[in-house]
Design an enzyme around this catalytic site. Sequence first.
Site, PDB file in Angstrom:
ATOM      1  N   ARG A 118     -64.956  -8.933  67.873  1.00 12.56           N
ATOM      2  CA  ARG A 118     -64.404  -7.742  68.043  1.00 12.56           C
ATOM      3  C   ARG A 118     -65.131  -6.993  66.802  1.00 12.56           C
ATOM      4  O   ARG A 118     -64.973  -5.713  66.700  1.00 12.56           O
ATOM      5  CB  ARG A 118     -62.837  -7.883  67.816  1.00 12.56           C
ATOM      6  CG  ARG A 118     -62.358  -8.121  69.275  1.00 12.56           C
ATOM      7  CD  ARG A 118     -60.815  -8.621  68.982  1.00 12.56           C
ATOM      8  NE  ARG A 118     -60.880 -10.230  68.570  1.00 12.56           N
ATOM      9  CZ  ARG A 118     -59.583 -10.700  68.487  1.00 12.56           C
ATOM     10  NH1 ARG A 118     -58.446  -9.891  68.496  1.00 12.56           N
ATOM     11  NH2 ARG A 118     -59.531 -11.994  68.012  1.00 12.56           N
TER      12      ARG A 118
ATOM     13  N   ALA B 288     -84.651  12.724  27.326  1.00 11.60           N
ATOM     14  CA  ALA B 288     -84.674  13.041  28.766  1.00 11.60           C
ATOM     15  C   ALA B 288     -85.939  12.821  29.524  1.00 11.60           C
ATOM     16  O   ALA B 288     -86.842  13.065  28.902  1.00 11.60           O
ATOM     17  CB  ALA B 288     -84.437  14.623  28.825  1.00 11.60           C
TER      18      ALA B 288
ATOM     19  N   SER C 151     -88.696  13.288  24.905  1.00  6.94           N
ATOM     20  CA  SER C 151     -88.312  13.655  26.362  1.00  6.94           C
ATOM     21  C   SER C 151     -89.783  13.306  27.144  1.00  6.94           C
ATOM     22  O   SER C 151     -90.899  13.438  26.768  1.00  6.94           O
ATOM     23  CB  SER C 151     -87.925  14.778  26.493  1.00  6.94           C
ATOM     24  OG  SER C 151     -86.712  15.070  25.856  1.00  6.94           O
TER      25      SER C 151
ATOM     26  N   ARG D  34     -77.216  -0.802  37.028  1.00 10.87           N
ATOM     27  CA  ARG D  34     -77.468  -1.838  37.933  1.00 10.87           C
ATOM     28  C   ARG D  34     -77.509  -3.247  37.314  1.00 10.87           C
ATOM     29  O   ARG D  34     -77.444  -3.304  36.418  1.00 10.87           O
ATOM     30  CB  ARG D  34     -78.757  -1.753  38.799  1.00 10.87           C
ATOM     31  CG  ARG D  34     -78.942  -0.295  39.604  1.00 10.87           C
ATOM     32  CD  ARG D  34     -80.215   0.081  40.374  1.00 10.87           C
ATOM     33  NE  ARG D  34     -80.968  -1.186  40.847  1.00 10.87           N
ATOM     34  CZ  ARG D  34     -82.204  -1.338  40.855  1.00 10.87           C
ATOM     35  NH1 ARG D  34     -83.155  -0.283  40.067  1.00 10.87           N
ATOM     36  NH2 ARG D  34     -82.603  -2.164  41.180  1.00 10.87           N
TER      37      ARG D  34
ATOM     38  N   ASN E 266     -46.638 -13.716  64.884  1.00 10.24           N
ATOM     39  CA  ASN E 266     -47.344 -14.888  64.166  1.00 10.24           C
ATOM     40  C   ASN E 266     -48.478 -14.368  63.023  1.00 10.24           C
ATOM     41  O   ASN E 266     -49.371 -13.782  63.700  1.00 10.24           O
ATOM     42  CB  ASN E 266     -47.929 -15.679  65.442  1.00 10.24           C
ATOM     43  CG  ASN E 266     -48.578 -16.914  65.068  1.00 10.24           C
ATOM     44  OD1 ASN E 266     -48.318 -17.556  63.819  1.00 10.24           O
ATOM     45  ND2 ASN E 266     -49.667 -17.473  65.536  1.00 10.24           N
TER      46      ASN E 266
ATOM     47  N   LEU F 276     -59.333 -22.327  59.145  1.00  9.97           N
ATOM     48  CA  LEU F 276     -60.086 -22.047  60.331  1.00  9.97           C
ATOM     49  C   LEU F 276     -61.044 -20.786  60.252  1.00  9.97           C
ATOM     50  O   LEU F 276     -60.584 -19.834  60.051  1.00  9.97           O
ATOM     51  CB  LEU F 276     -59.056 -21.847  61.714  1.00  9.97           C
ATOM     52  CG  LEU F 276     -57.966 -22.970  61.980  1.00  9.97           C
ATOM     53  CD1 LEU F 276     -57.369 -22.679  63.071  1.00  9.97           C
ATOM     54  CD2 LEU F 276     -58.569 -24.216  61.906  1.00  9.97           C
TER      55      LEU F 276
ATOM     56  N   GLY G  66     -49.488 -12.882  68.252  1.00  8.45           N
ATOM     57  CA  GLY G  66     -48.892 -13.457  68.828  1.00  8.45           C
ATOM     58  C   GLY G  66     -47.262 -12.985  68.477  1.00  8.45           C
ATOM     59  O   GLY G  66     -47.142 -12.883  67.447  1.00  8.45           O
TER      60      GLY G  66
ATOM     61  N   ARG H  24    -100.808  11.887  24.339  1.00  7.90           N
ATOM     62  CA  ARG H  24    -100.927  12.918  25.246  1.00  7.90           C
ATOM     63  C   ARG H  24    -102.174  13.785  24.975  1.00  7.90           C
ATOM     64  O   ARG H  24    -102.579  13.727  23.783  1.00  7.90           O
ATOM     65  CB  ARG H  24     -99.755  13.943  25.677  1.00  7.90           C
ATOM     66  CG  ARG H  24     -99.098  14.361  24.219  1.00  7.90           C
ATOM     67  CD  ARG H  24     -98.018  15.425  24.276  1.00  7.90           C
ATOM     68  NE  ARG H  24     -97.117  15.570  23.665  1.00  7.90           N
ATOM     69  CZ  ARG H  24     -97.011  16.084  22.397  1.00  7.90           C
ATOM     70  NH1 ARG H  24     -97.867  16.809  21.835  1.00  7.90           N
ATOM     71  NH2 ARG H  24     -95.835  15.951  21.736  1.00  7.90           N
TER      72      ARG H  24
HETATM   73  C1  UD1 Z   1     -54.349 -15.579  66.348  1.00 10.11           C
HETATM   74  C2  UD1 Z   1     -53.154 -16.133  66.842  1.00 10.11           C
HETATM   75  C3  UD1 Z   1     -52.109 -14.948  67.001  1.00 10.11           C
HETATM   76  C4  UD1 Z   1     -51.762 -14.600  65.684  1.00 10.11           C
HETATM   77  C5  UD1 Z   1     -52.813 -13.995  64.951  1.00 10.11           C
HETATM   78  C6  UD1 Z   1     -52.686 -13.428  63.543  1.00 10.11           C
HETATM   79  C7  UD1 Z   1     -53.721 -18.005  68.399  1.00 10.11           C
HETATM   80  C8  UD1 Z   1     -54.024 -18.565  69.716  1.00 10.11           C
HETATM   81  N1  UD1 Z   1     -53.373 -16.558  68.320  1.00 10.11           N
HETATM   82  O1  UD1 Z   1     -55.045 -14.605  67.094  1.00 10.11           O
HETATM   83  O2  UD1 Z   1     -50.762 -15.628  67.562  1.00 10.11           O
HETATM   84  O3  UD1 Z   1     -50.745 -13.525  65.757  1.00 10.11           O
HETATM   85  O4  UD1 Z   1     -54.100 -14.984  65.144  1.00 10.11           O
HETATM   86  O5  UD1 Z   1     -53.876 -12.957  62.744  1.00 10.11           O
HETATM   87  O6  UD1 Z   1     -53.988 -18.874  67.439  1.00 10.11           O
HETATM   88  N2  UD1 Z   1     -61.098 -19.549  64.964  1.00 10.11           N
HETATM   89  C9  UD1 Z   1     -61.992 -20.738  65.095  1.00 10.11           C
HETATM   90  N3  UD1 Z   1     -62.329 -21.412  66.218  1.00 10.11           N
HETATM   91  C10 UD1 Z   1     -61.930 -20.790  67.594  1.00 10.11           C
HETATM   92  C11 UD1 Z   1     -61.003 -19.680  67.576  1.00 10.11           C
HETATM   93  C12 UD1 Z   1     -60.809 -18.999  66.281  1.00 10.11           C
HETATM   94  O7  UD1 Z   1     -62.225 -21.408  64.109  1.00 10.11           O
HETATM   95  O8  UD1 Z   1     -62.461 -21.249  68.865  1.00 10.11           O
HETATM   96  C13 UD1 Z   1     -60.705 -19.062  63.831  1.00 10.11           C
HETATM   97  C14 UD1 Z   1     -61.317 -17.852  63.608  1.00 10.11           C
HETATM   98  O9  UD1 Z   1     -62.409 -18.029  62.788  1.00 10.11           O
HETATM   99  C15 UD1 Z   1     -60.202 -17.005  62.741  1.00 10.11           C
HETATM  100  C16 UD1 Z   1     -58.974 -17.827  63.170  1.00 10.11           C
HETATM  101  O10 UD1 Z   1     -59.346 -19.004  63.886  1.00 10.11           O
HETATM  102  O11 UD1 Z   1     -60.307 -17.290  61.529  1.00 10.11           O
HETATM  103  C17 UD1 Z   1     -57.991 -17.083  63.972  1.00 10.11           C
HETATM  104  O12 UD1 Z   1     -58.827 -16.719  65.188  1.00 10.11           O
HETATM  105  P1  UD1 Z   1     -58.694 -15.236  65.946  1.00 10.11           P
HETATM  106  O13 UD1 Z   1     -59.729 -15.219  67.001  1.00 10.11           O
HETATM  107  O14 UD1 Z   1     -58.879 -14.108  65.062  1.00 10.11           O
HETATM  108  O15 UD1 Z   1     -57.196 -15.046  66.563  1.00 10.11           O
HETATM  109  P2  UD1 Z   1     -56.544 -13.809  66.927  1.00 10.11           P
HETATM  110  O16 UD1 Z   1     -56.793 -13.468  68.275  1.00 10.11           O
HETATM  111  O17 UD1 Z   1     -56.250 -13.037  65.842  1.00 10.11           O
HETATM  112 MG    MG Z   2     -57.587 -12.758  64.078  1.00 10.06          MG
END
Ligand code: UD1
Ligand code: MG
Length: 449
Positions: free
Chosen positions: A17, A367, A392, A320, A174, A10, A144, A427
Amino acid sequence: MSNNTAVIVLAAGLGTRMKSARPKVMHTLGGRPLINHVMSIIDDFNPVRTVVVVGAEMPDVAKAIAPVQTAVQMDRLGTGNAAMAARKEIEGDNGDRFDGLVLIVFGDTPLLSAATLERMQNSSDGGASLVVLGFRTPQPDAYGRLVVDADGGLDRIVEAKDATPQELAIDLCNSGVMAVPGKHLFALLDKIGNDNAKGEYYLTDIVALAREAGLKCEIVEGDESELLGINTRADLAQAEAIIQDRWREKALLDGVTLIDPETVWFSFDTKIGSDTVIEPNVFFGPGVTIGDGVRIKSFSHIEGAEIGDSAEIGPFARLRPGTVLGQKSRIGNFVETKNATLGDGAKAGHLSYLGDATIGEQTNIGAGTITCNYDGVAKHMTVIGSDVFIGSSTILVAPVSVGDGAFVAAASAITQNVDPGSLAIGRARQVTKPERGHQLKEKLRQNKA
Ligand code: UD1
Ligand code: MG
């Protein structure tokens, strides 16, 4: 090798945030986007199928993970809704149920390991039960909470915003990683509602729904340092500290001396040979490979560079991308290199810019030497042979070449090619006027009076 397990990542969240124009999973740890850290863990785990859920307006994310398959979550309705977006990719067009296990992993949890995913797979009774990866922390804050039943099984997950004070006191959290039997996953996701503090479809709600449906739900406990979820820039800095410590420890175990480990910063792909010494305060950007017996002195900034055995770099060197340094070569203080190759034993000791240049073996760059590689429109090459002496404060106006064994006098502006073995002096000849120094000073003093 994992048997018949699919992974859904996901990664569609906006990451509000982070207060950033960039999607959260494109922020970097050790020079690599969070999502690519997650993808590399999944690669090690080696599932039968991987689907990454992204937002429709996130071309960068899809590009960063290509050619891995993506599914689009149209509206940000929560983690449960996001997992649902991968249905077609997991089940196929005919809606055939996926018989294996589905691991759901978050794109914002980059410190995870393939070994932990394997542990979850092994705990799922061959894909029969639902497994949640939990961890204990003294500061559960916004995570969670895992609510455990009388038998030690998992009863349900409650989000911090919806939790009672008693539930908030639970220190078992969680991580977001979940293993769900494929044949149940989407039917369970279908039942999730959004009657909660955030008005979102929480993935976490499938635990209680699975229990109601008679499915066994279990907890595998992992380590907090692996399961940190990145929601804010403070979380990102904390994760960076953890991953840097891992890499420092690995470098030390691999035979690299770090005089003050905590001040050395690596990238995800930094490679260093044994008996190399890194002095305090050195930064490695992506794409650095260093040989054996090298010394990197303090305050050097190095990215995209290949450094040969027994070379000596810094202090205060800036290497670089495109820098290739031969064995026993030396780059001293306040020298910048970019797209520059130095042969074995070549030296540039002080205050120079070497860009778009090749420099042969044993050549000495004096240098203050500058390659003028850019004319305001295009870049041009400076080609210097081996055993050359560049005096240099020489300016080399590219495109230009200096042949093997040539000698360039100090303070030259070289605008024409120098043949091998020649002496070039570019030069004006010096003029010295006897006594005129005294006379000039006297005149200036009179003018002032
Ligand atoms: C979530 C969990 C929480 C857990 C925590 C761990 C849920 C409801 N909550 O909270 O229990 O303790 O992660 O880190 O699952 N994302 C989507 N689509 C959405 C929302 C989120 O793809 O609509 C993806 C975000 O990109 C992210 C992940 O899901 O990678 C988690 O979402 P985030 O909003 O970070 O959840 P938390 O508030 O951290
Ligand atoms: Mg999260």
